[in-house]
Design a protein around this motif. Structure first.
Motif, PDB file in Angstrom:
ATOM      1  N   ARG A  53     -27.903  41.100  51.912  1.00  0.00           N
ATOM      2  CA  ARG A  53     -28.893  42.151  52.231  1.00  0.00           C
ATOM      3  C   ARG A  53     -29.401  42.817  50.951  1.00  0.00           C
ATOM      4  O   ARG A  53     -30.597  43.060  50.799  1.00  0.00           O
ATOM      5  N   GLN A  54     -28.476  43.112  50.062  1.00  0.00           N
ATOM      6  CA  GLN A  54     -28.864  43.759  48.802  1.00  0.00           C
ATOM      7  C   GLN A  54     -29.794  42.852  47.999  1.00  0.00           C
ATOM      8  O   GLN A  54     -30.821  43.290  47.458  1.00  0.00           O
ATOM      9  N   MET A  55     -29.439  41.572  47.939  1.00  0.00           N
ATOM     10  CA  MET A  55     -30.243  40.616  47.165  1.00  0.00           C
ATOM     11  C   MET A  55     -31.667  40.515  47.738  1.00  0.00           C
ATOM     12  O   MET A  55     -32.659  40.556  47.014  1.00  0.00           O
ATOM     13  N   VAL A  56     -31.746  40.408  49.067  1.00  0.00           N
ATOM     14  CA  VAL A  56     -33.056  40.264  49.726  1.00  0.00           C
ATOM     15  C   VAL A  56     -33.879  41.531  49.546  1.00  0.00           C
ATOM     16  O   VAL A  56     -35.065  41.475  49.209  1.00  0.00           O
ATOM     17  N   ARG A  57     -33.236  42.685  49.744  1.00  0.00           N
ATOM     18  CA  ARG A  57     -33.944  43.965  49.614  1.00  0.00           C
ATOM     19  C   ARG A  57     -34.516  44.110  48.200  1.00  0.00           C
ATOM     20  O   ARG A  57     -35.668  44.461  48.005  1.00  0.00           O
ATOM     21  N   ASP A  58     -33.696  43.794  47.194  1.00  0.00           N
ATOM     22  CA  ASP A  58     -34.145  43.947  45.803  1.00  0.00           C
ATOM     23  C   ASP A  58     -35.291  42.986  45.483  1.00  0.00           C
ATOM     24  O   ASP A  58     -36.273  43.357  44.832  1.00  0.00           O
TER      25      ASP A  58
END
Ligand code: BTN
Length: 275
Positions: free
Chosen positions: A209-214
């Motif tokens: 989720r963090q990777m996609v959001r960033d």
């Protein structure tokens, strides 16, 4: 892959066997259902979802006679020229990440396949030369989600003054036709990578989720600009919300600083830069 190049026959039917071969080994696209013509691939894929079809099934076509866009709009067809697909998924993560992944996969596939720089317009329109090249419609029902994408690959919109002012094909931007098969394979490959990271259990999924959001946030245009957001409900356009697009929150909502000094979180609508 097929021996033909798009330059030989840019309006040839999709070489679906080449697509199937290119998707071999991915979790997504394990089944590819192709129709020369269909009403709407999203409607068909929703039917598959209701019948219990496993996630990753892909529906594609050369021509939609009743293509649907966001907010009740019609999606205009360019027979044999667009990438038209719907992907059936059963996500175990919140829907906003699906919206981010879809747009990211399209942007990256365009850049990889054509070398053209592509940008993201909140929430999930994809632009080339500041004009819309791809629309994404995500529909959900009982744990299933269908991601529908219409990507203007070949053909030209230059002769249509109204549409050509706000939309573009990759062929127009590049000056030559593109391979729809290569685009679909690149798109699904990108999607598969991100989706696998999001579906991973435990902290791995949180990392996804963090990777996609960033990655999504880094691609977003219009932040820091004055914008108007139009929301269409019940077939009617309401008053646009005007203000400064300050940023996005952790769920992907747009943070707008209105002229009266109040902040509003916007979760859906069409955004237009005012300058
Ligand atoms: C939009 O920008 O309004 C979204 C357009 C989505 C169009 C795609 S084409 C494949 C799929 N089937 C449909 O009927 N619509 C989506």
């Amino acid at each position: 892959m097929d021996e033909r190049t798009p330059q030989d026959r840019p309006d040839a039917p999709l070489a679906v066997d080449a697509v199937r071969a290119g998707l071999a080994g991915l979790r997504l696209g394990w089944r590819v259902t192709y129709f020369p013509e269909i009403g709407s691939t999203n409607t068909y894929a929703m039917g598959l979802a209701r019948q219990g079809e496993a996630e990753g099934a892909l529906v594609t076509t050369d021509h939609q006679s009743a293509g649907r866009g966001r907010m009740g709009r019609v999606w205009q067809a360019l027979p044999n020229q667009q990438v038209i697909l719907s992907l059936l998924l059963r996500p175990r993560f919140p829907p906003q990440f699906l919206m981010m992944v879809s747009a990211l996969a399209v942007v990256e596939a365009i850049e990889q396949t054509t070398g053209l720089p592509a940008a993201l317009k909140w929430p999930n329109d994809v632009l080339v030369n500041e004009r819309k090249v791809c629309g994404i419609l995500i529909e959900t029902s009982e744990g299933a989600a269908v991601v529908g994408m219409g990507l203007n690959a070949n053909g030209s919109l230059a002769d249509d003054p109204e549409l050509g002012a706000r939309a573009i094909t990759l062929a127009d931007a590049l000056g030559q036709p593109v391979s729809r098969e290569a685009l679909i394979v690149a798109l699904l490959t990108r999607f598969d990578g991100y989706y696998g990271a999001l579906q991973a259990p435990g902290t791995d999924g949180m990392f996804g989720r963090q990777m996609v959001r960033d990655a999504w946030r880094a691609r977003l245009g219009m932040l820091g600009r004055r914008v108007a957001i139009r929301q269409r409900a019940g077939g009617q356009d309401g008053e646009p919300l005007v203000g400064l697009a300050e940023g996005v929150d952790a769920d992907g909502a747009l943070i707008v600083l209105r002229d009266d000094g109040k902040r509003t979180l916007v979760t859906w609508g069409d955004v237009e830069a005012l300058g």
